[in-house]
Design a protein around this motif. Sequence first.
Motif, PDB file in Angstrom:
ATOM      1  N   UNK A 139      61.107  33.022  22.698  1.00 19.52           N
ATOM      2  CA  UNK A 139      60.157  32.754  21.629  1.00 19.52           C
ATOM      3  C   UNK A 139      58.742  33.095  22.067  1.00 19.52           C
ATOM      4  N   UNK A 140      58.584  34.183  22.801  1.00 17.80           N
ATOM      5  CA  UNK A 140      57.252  34.606  23.221  1.00 17.80           C
ATOM      6  C   UNK A 140      56.445  34.974  21.984  1.00 17.80           C
ATOM      7  N   UNK A 141      55.275  34.381  21.867  1.00 20.00           N
ATOM      8  CA  UNK A 141      54.448  34.632  20.689  1.00 20.00           C
ATOM      9  C   UNK A 141      53.491  35.777  20.996  1.00 20.00           C
ATOM     10  N   UNK A 142      53.317  36.647  20.045  1.00 15.23           N
ATOM     11  CA  UNK A 142      52.423  37.786  20.248  1.00 15.23           C
ATOM     12  C   UNK A 142      50.994  37.298  20.450  1.00 15.23           C
ATOM     13  N   UNK A 143      50.247  37.917  21.338  1.00 19.18           N
ATOM     14  CA  UNK A 143      48.883  37.477  21.599  1.00 19.18           C
ATOM     15  C   UNK A 143      48.012  37.589  20.344  1.00 19.18           C
ATOM     16  N   UNK A 144      47.193  36.562  20.096  1.00 20.98           N
ATOM     17  CA  UNK A 144      46.276  36.619  18.967  1.00 20.98           C
ATOM     18  C   UNK A 144      44.968  37.273  19.395  1.00 20.98           C
ATOM     19  N   UNK A 145      44.433  36.863  20.533  1.00 20.98           N
ATOM     20  CA  UNK A 145      43.210  37.468  21.062  1.00 20.98           C
ATOM     21  C   UNK A 145      43.464  37.710  22.539  1.00 20.98           C
ATOM     22  N   UNK A 146      43.530  38.984  22.872  1.00 18.48           N
ATOM     23  CA  UNK A 146      43.965  39.310  24.226  1.00 18.48           C
ATOM     24  C   UNK A 146      42.987  38.779  25.265  1.00 18.48           C
ATOM     25  N   UNK A 147      43.536  38.360  26.372  1.00 23.82           N
ATOM     26  CA  UNK A 147      42.708  37.955  27.512  1.00 23.82           C
ATOM     27  C   UNK A 147      42.010  39.200  28.053  1.00 23.82           C
ATOM     28  N   UNK A 148      40.719  39.090  28.250  1.00 21.01           N
ATOM     29  CA  UNK A 148      39.974  40.283  28.660  1.00 21.01           C
ATOM     30  C   UNK A 148      40.076  40.536  30.159  1.00 21.01           C
TER      31      UNK A 148
END
Lengths: 285, 321
Positions: free
Chosen positions: A4-13
């Motif tokens: 159940x890996x959730x797609x990143x909403x705001x990628x870690x920079x």
Amino acid sequence: MTTSVVAPTRAISGPKPRARGLPVLTATLYESRSLLGAACGYILIIGLLVGLLLPAFKTLNIQAYLTGSVAALIGGSALGAHTPLFAVYMALELYGSFFMLLFGGVLAYAAGASIARNIEDGTIDITLARPISRARLYLEKWVAMLLGSAIILATSMLTAWVCTLVFTNATLHWRWFLLANLDVAVILFLVASMGLLVSATMSRGRAAGGVATLVVVFWYLCQTFGTAGDRLSFLKYLGPYFYAPSAQVITAEQWTDPWKLLVPVAAGLILGVAGLVYFQRRDIT
Amino acid sequence: MKAVGAAGVVVDVAHLVKTYPGKPPVRAVRDISFQVERGEIFGFLGPNGAGKTTTIRCLLDVLRPSAGKITIFGLDARRDALAIHRRVGYLPGDVRLPGDLTAKQFLNRYSRLAGSEPVLLGSLLERFEIPLNRKLRGFSKGMRQMLLIIQAFMCEPELAILDEPTGGLDPLGQRSFNEFLLGEARRGLTVFTSSHILGEVERTCHRVAVIREGELVAVESIERLRERAGQLVLVEFADDVPEAELRSIPGVQAVERQKNGSYHVKLAGSIDPVIKALARHTISRLEVEEAPLEEVFLKFYAGDDKNDREAHLGAEGDGPA
């Protein structure tokens, strides 16, 4: 297989770089501040005492004092024709082989504990999980210990200089005094390197500091027993003071066989590099 | 975001072996393999002395593997350690903090060691309140743990390697940390965490690996473990239904009749056959709940899984889809 890996909403920079200087070096000096402070405090007190007691020392027969057991401590009994009394007592109190035992012991303990302490308390794991190589960690600690040596020597020279300003008849022949400091610097270089080697091979701070200090004690005993009689004279070659007799340089105003300094320098380099190689290969356990 | 390994694999451990020298040598980790995907929270479980911390320290190149290969971000964990560590945050399980430093000095020291700005420091301090100007010797265990959490995450790592991250935290702190972790994972953070708190693992992890005596005994998604754990069905009939009828339903593992005449049915697999079978009767009460994962974990811990073990490892395949 599903997760159940959730797609990143705001990628870690990712990390943003910052200047870091020499963090291990500064941390090591900070950790050793008590020992180095005590050593410098002792130097200051002894230097000032010598200056204060100088008038009383004038009544003593210094040449007689320099024979016997004292000669063993400084590596010789010769006295220069014009050696100032203040310089002689400074040499006896701060630059004899006992100096190597006292300040060498302090430095050896600090260097011996420097890596092993961090292994023991677990902080080395956090350090090595940062982008700090083992070689860099080791070298910064080595340089920190050399800076510690420089601080001890600088305190000694500063104390002597202040004494010459404050006390009447407290004079030095600076050439010999500085050469004596060079001898001490070489000894402390060897001590720091030996301490780092011990620290790189052990995992308990106090134990490593103790072992490194014992090595310095052994060197001191080599010097004292090696100069006490002919049968044990071979011992003096095992200790570094034979190769860098700092007090003798001041009292005799002679700097014979300067090439001998290469022996402790080379030994220090070998021990330091051996510690580095071992530390890079070992498991941190 | 920088590139990761093939197919989004961030951590790839292949046939890792770690043996400590001694008489006799201690085989702490024995040929374990697993992968961690980007954005995944991967739980690493096992009883004390199973090899969790040894594995973590091998990942960080603090310990050198006796055999096997570790790749992180597609880079060799030993040869490219510096490049990897620029992108990693680490929370150790057992550390004695320098008591003569303040929290501020400690964080500054480790931010400098990282060579990275502590960009998340402000938000972390809002979540994990600690007195910045107090010496660490005056910190409670929970405060020390919060400080370690802050240092692990403050430089915005892409991979967090955590060894017992909530040890010493109170329930509120644990919940706050778990929320934080889930939020960061949604942003793309990959987490490799060891834990003893099974409920926490169940709530936060996407997949888990269980290690026992140095060997990997399972690598499963939480969903698969839940399926294995099965469901508990409480059913009360208006008419009299014999226990044997319930036992004969496919997937039913156990049936227990209660004093009030209701049944507790332990179910593995799909609930559909049960519903269809029960529908032939008049039902006065029906409750369905998931069985706690704790039992599954403890089964692995205790070594009662020999029959299932092959299936658990085989099910892992090449990681999550």
